[in-house]
Design a protein around this motif. Structure first.
Motif, PDB file in Angstrom:
ATOM      1  N   ALA A  30      -0.048  -4.467 -10.738  1.00 31.93           N
ATOM      2  CA  ALA A  30       0.264  -4.417  -9.323  1.00 31.93           C
ATOM      3  C   ALA A  30      -0.215  -5.685  -8.635  1.00 31.93           C
ATOM      4  O   ALA A  30      -1.294  -6.192  -8.921  1.00 31.93           O
ATOM      5  CB  ALA A  30      -0.397  -3.205  -8.688  1.00 31.93           C
ATOM      6  N   ALA A  31       0.619  -6.195  -7.720  1.00 31.33           N
ATOM      7  CA  ALA A  31       0.311  -7.394  -6.947  1.00 31.33           C
ATOM      8  C   ALA A  31      -0.088  -8.528  -7.881  1.00 31.33           C
ATOM      9  O   ALA A  31       0.422  -8.659  -8.980  1.00 31.33           O
ATOM     10  CB  ALA A  31      -0.765  -7.098  -5.922  1.00 31.33           C
ATOM     11  N   THR A  32      -1.007  -9.395  -7.447  1.00 30.83           N
ATOM     12  CA  THR A  32      -1.406 -10.532  -8.268  1.00 30.83           C
ATOM     13  C   THR A  32      -2.902 -10.530  -8.544  1.00 30.83           C
ATOM     14  O   THR A  32      -3.419 -11.441  -9.172  1.00 30.83           O
ATOM     15  CB  THR A  32      -1.033 -11.842  -7.560  1.00 30.83           C
ATOM     16  OG1 THR A  32      -1.673 -11.883  -6.275  1.00 30.83           O
ATOM     17  CG2 THR A  32       0.470 -11.957  -7.380  1.00 30.83           C
ATOM     18  N   CYS A  81       4.106   5.539  -3.572  1.00 25.81           N
ATOM     19  CA  CYS A  81       3.790   4.196  -3.090  1.00 25.81           C
ATOM     20  C   CYS A  81       4.323   3.947  -1.688  1.00 25.81           C
ATOM     21  O   CYS A  81       5.439   4.356  -1.344  1.00 25.81           O
ATOM     22  CB  CYS A  81       4.375   3.144  -4.028  1.00 25.81           C
ATOM     23  SG  CYS A  81       3.678   3.176  -5.700  1.00 25.81           S
ATOM     24  N   ASN A  83       4.025   0.503   1.367  1.00 26.43           N
ATOM     25  CA  ASN A  83       4.120  -0.955   1.278  1.00 26.43           C
ATOM     26  C   ASN A  83       2.762  -1.608   1.050  1.00 26.43           C
ATOM     27  O   ASN A  83       2.632  -2.829   1.116  1.00 26.43           O
ATOM     28  CB  ASN A  83       4.765  -1.527   2.543  1.00 26.43           C
ATOM     29  CG  ASN A  83       3.987  -1.203   3.805  1.00 26.43           C
ATOM     30  OD1 ASN A  83       3.026  -0.432   3.767  1.00 26.43           O
ATOM     31  ND2 ASN A  83       4.396  -1.781   4.924  1.00 26.43           N
ATOM     32  N   ASP A  85      -0.292  -2.408  -1.586  1.00 22.98           N
ATOM     33  CA  ASP A  85      -0.631  -2.440  -3.001  1.00 22.98           C
ATOM     34  C   ASP A  85      -1.845  -1.541  -3.255  1.00 22.98           C
ATOM     35  O   ASP A  85      -2.796  -1.523  -2.464  1.00 22.98           O
ATOM     36  CB  ASP A  85      -0.944  -3.859  -3.458  1.00 22.98           C
ATOM     37  CG  ASP A  85       0.289  -4.758  -3.474  1.00 22.98           C
ATOM     38  OD1 ASP A  85       1.413  -4.223  -3.567  1.00 22.98           O
ATOM     39  OD2 ASP A  85       0.123  -5.988  -3.400  1.00 22.98           O
ATOM     40  N   TRP A  87      -4.088   0.852  -6.670  1.00 21.58           N
ATOM     41  CA  TRP A  87      -4.357   0.936  -8.090  1.00 21.58           C
ATOM     42  C   TRP A  87      -5.011   2.272  -8.436  1.00 21.58           C
ATOM     43  O   TRP A  87      -5.752   2.833  -7.624  1.00 21.58           O
ATOM     44  CB  TRP A  87      -5.312  -0.185  -8.513  1.00 21.58           C
ATOM     45  CG  TRP A  87      -4.765  -1.575  -8.422  1.00 21.58           C
ATOM     46  CD1 TRP A  87      -4.322  -2.355  -9.463  1.00 21.58           C
ATOM     47  CD2 TRP A  87      -4.616  -2.385  -7.254  1.00 21.58           C
ATOM     48  NE1 TRP A  87      -3.908  -3.589  -8.999  1.00 21.58           N
ATOM     49  CE2 TRP A  87      -4.079  -3.639  -7.644  1.00 21.58           C
ATOM     50  CE3 TRP A  87      -4.890  -2.181  -5.889  1.00 21.58           C
ATOM     51  CZ2 TRP A  87      -3.813  -4.665  -6.746  1.00 21.58           C
ATOM     52  CZ3 TRP A  87      -4.617  -3.204  -4.986  1.00 21.58           C
ATOM     53  CH2 TRP A  87      -4.079  -4.436  -5.412  1.00 21.58           C
ATOM     54  N   ASP A 110      -0.165   2.078 -10.741  1.00 25.23           N
ATOM     55  CA  ASP A 110      -0.389   1.174  -9.616  1.00 25.23           C
ATOM     56  C   ASP A 110       0.822   1.115  -8.704  1.00 25.23           C
ATOM     57  O   ASP A 110       1.921   1.570  -9.063  1.00 25.23           O
ATOM     58  CB  ASP A 110      -0.693  -0.244 -10.122  1.00 25.23           C
ATOM     59  CG  ASP A 110      -1.894  -0.302 -11.050  1.00 25.23           C
ATOM     60  OD1 ASP A 110      -1.917  -1.197 -11.915  1.00 25.23           O
ATOM     61  OD2 ASP A 110      -2.803   0.538 -10.909  1.00 25.23           O
ATOM     62  N   CYS A 111       0.629   0.531  -7.539  1.00 26.09           N
ATOM     63  CA  CYS A 111       1.714   0.286  -6.592  1.00 26.09           C
ATOM     64  C   CYS A 111       1.758  -1.195  -6.273  1.00 26.09           C
ATOM     65  O   CYS A 111       0.748  -1.780  -5.857  1.00 26.09           O
ATOM     66  CB  CYS A 111       1.494   1.069  -5.299  1.00 26.09           C
ATOM     67  SG  CYS A 111       1.600   2.863  -5.498  1.00 26.09           S
ATOM     68  N   SER A 112       2.914  -1.817  -6.485  1.00 29.60           N
ATOM     69  CA  SER A 112       3.100  -3.236  -6.215  1.00 29.60           C
ATOM     70  C   SER A 112       4.330  -3.420  -5.340  1.00 29.60           C
ATOM     71  O   SER A 112       5.441  -3.088  -5.744  1.00 29.60           O
ATOM     72  CB  SER A 112       3.270  -4.014  -7.527  1.00 29.60           C
ATOM     73  OG  SER A 112       3.490  -5.382  -7.271  1.00 29.60           O
ATOM     74  N   ARG A 113       4.094  -3.894  -4.112  1.00 31.66           N
ATOM     75  CA  ARG A 113       5.196  -4.121  -3.164  1.00 31.66           C
ATOM     76  C   ARG A 113       6.054  -2.870  -2.984  1.00 31.66           C
ATOM     77  O   ARG A 113       7.281  -2.922  -2.924  1.00 31.66           O
ATOM     78  CB  ARG A 113       6.044  -5.308  -3.605  1.00 31.66           C
ATOM     79  CG  ARG A 113       5.245  -6.614  -3.689  1.00 31.66           C
ATOM     80  CD  ARG A 113       6.114  -7.769  -4.191  1.00 31.66           C
ATOM     81  NE  ARG A 113       5.348  -9.004  -4.259  1.00 31.66           N
ATOM     82  CZ  ARG A 113       4.650  -9.402  -5.314  1.00 31.66           C
ATOM     83  NH1 ARG A 113       4.631  -8.624  -6.392  1.00 31.66           N
ATOM     84  NH2 ARG A 113       3.997 -10.532  -5.302  1.00 31.66           N
ATOM     85  N   ALA A 198      -4.474   4.197  -5.505  1.00 31.82           N
ATOM     86  CA  ALA A 198      -3.082   4.645  -5.443  1.00 31.82           C
ATOM     87  C   ALA A 198      -3.015   6.171  -5.394  1.00 31.82           C
ATOM     88  O   ALA A 198      -3.823   6.870  -6.008  1.00 31.82           O
ATOM     89  CB  ALA A 198      -2.306   4.123  -6.646  1.00 31.82           C
TER      90      ALA A 198
END
Length: 252
Positions: A30-32, A81, A83, A85, A87, A110-113, A198
């Motif tokens: 998730a994300a960076t 999820c 908007n 991010d 985990w 996880d949640c990414s975008r 998350a």
């Protein structure tokens, strides 16, 4: 300075040093942000009640002896999820509650975008985690175990019985003290501290065993996840049939 505060300071320093070094690329995270599954943090424990809260763990941890094996099963939960991010990680492991290493293996949701991301991994903290490249889907059934010979040799095993893949990893960590065994839902951490949790709904852990016996035979502590300001993030149920319990998400 209390022993608990010294341990928390050391864990934070170790995490800072770890995440300040170059880290391998992780697939489908998730994300960076680089993440780790860290020792228990912000732990407030009442030994008389065998109950505690933590800012990053929810589940059960056995302490007060030498622990050489832990295992459990679970169904990979689906995350809801937004908007933001976020985990969540689900694992079995040795050490981490009262010690400065953790030998652990599990899965992540996880949640990414705004999109769910599912993965699996093992970690010999404070070494950086290693992700497996296999598919992980909501509803997949997992079995996991960590065992040791008591002299620094470990075997970490994860099986996806739904999709038919498995990994068994042999690792060595001479500094492991085998101070605890746990089955945990965690909010992973990064350089900035504990990350948003998350929304995984409820995860059920089954057939949990410590040192070859039912989880409840180890007289484990039940741990709920809460912020230092008292916001409940996740709660842990009682143990059913000696081996089964659930963790329910409440807040990121």
């Amino acid at each position: 300075m209390s022993k608990a505060r010294r341990h928390a300071l050391h864990a934070a320093t170790t995490l800072l040093a770890l995440l300040s070094t170059a880290a391998p690329a992780l697939p489908a995270q998730a994300a960076t942000q680089a993440t780790v599954r860290a020792p228990i943090a912000g732990h407030h424990h009442d030994s008389a009640l065998r109950y505690g809260t933590s800012s990053n763990w929810s589940g059960y941890a056995a302490t007060g002896g030498k622990f050489t094996s832990v295992s459990a099963e679970w169904i990979q939960p689906a995350v809801s999820c937004t908007n933001v991010d976020a985990w969540s990680a689900f694992w079995v492991g040795l050490d981490g509650d009262g010690s400065e290493t953790v030998e652990q293996i599990g899965t992540e949701a996880d949640c990414s975008r705004g999109k769910p991301v599912y993965s699996s991994w093992y970690e010999m903290y404070p070494a950086y985690p290693t992700n497996f490249g296999n598919a992980v889907r909501p509803g997949d059934h997992f079995t996991a175990s960590v065992t040791t010979n008591g002299s620094g040799s470990f075997t970490l095993t994860l099986r996806n019985t739904t999709l038919g893949w498995s990994h068994s990893i042999a690792k060595t960590l001479k500094s492991a003290t085998l101070a605890s065994a746990e089955v945990i839902a965690e909010a992973p951490s990064s350089l900035t501290g504990v990350l948003p949790l998350a929304d995984f709904g409820t995860i059920g852990f089954t057939n949990a065993r410590v040192n070859g016996k039912n989880l409840d035979a180890s007289n484990p502590s039940v741990i709920d996840m809460a912020t230092k300001d008292g916001v409940t993030k996740a709660t842990t149920s009682g143990i059913n049939a000696g081996t089964d319990f659930s963790v329910t998400w409440h807040h990121s």
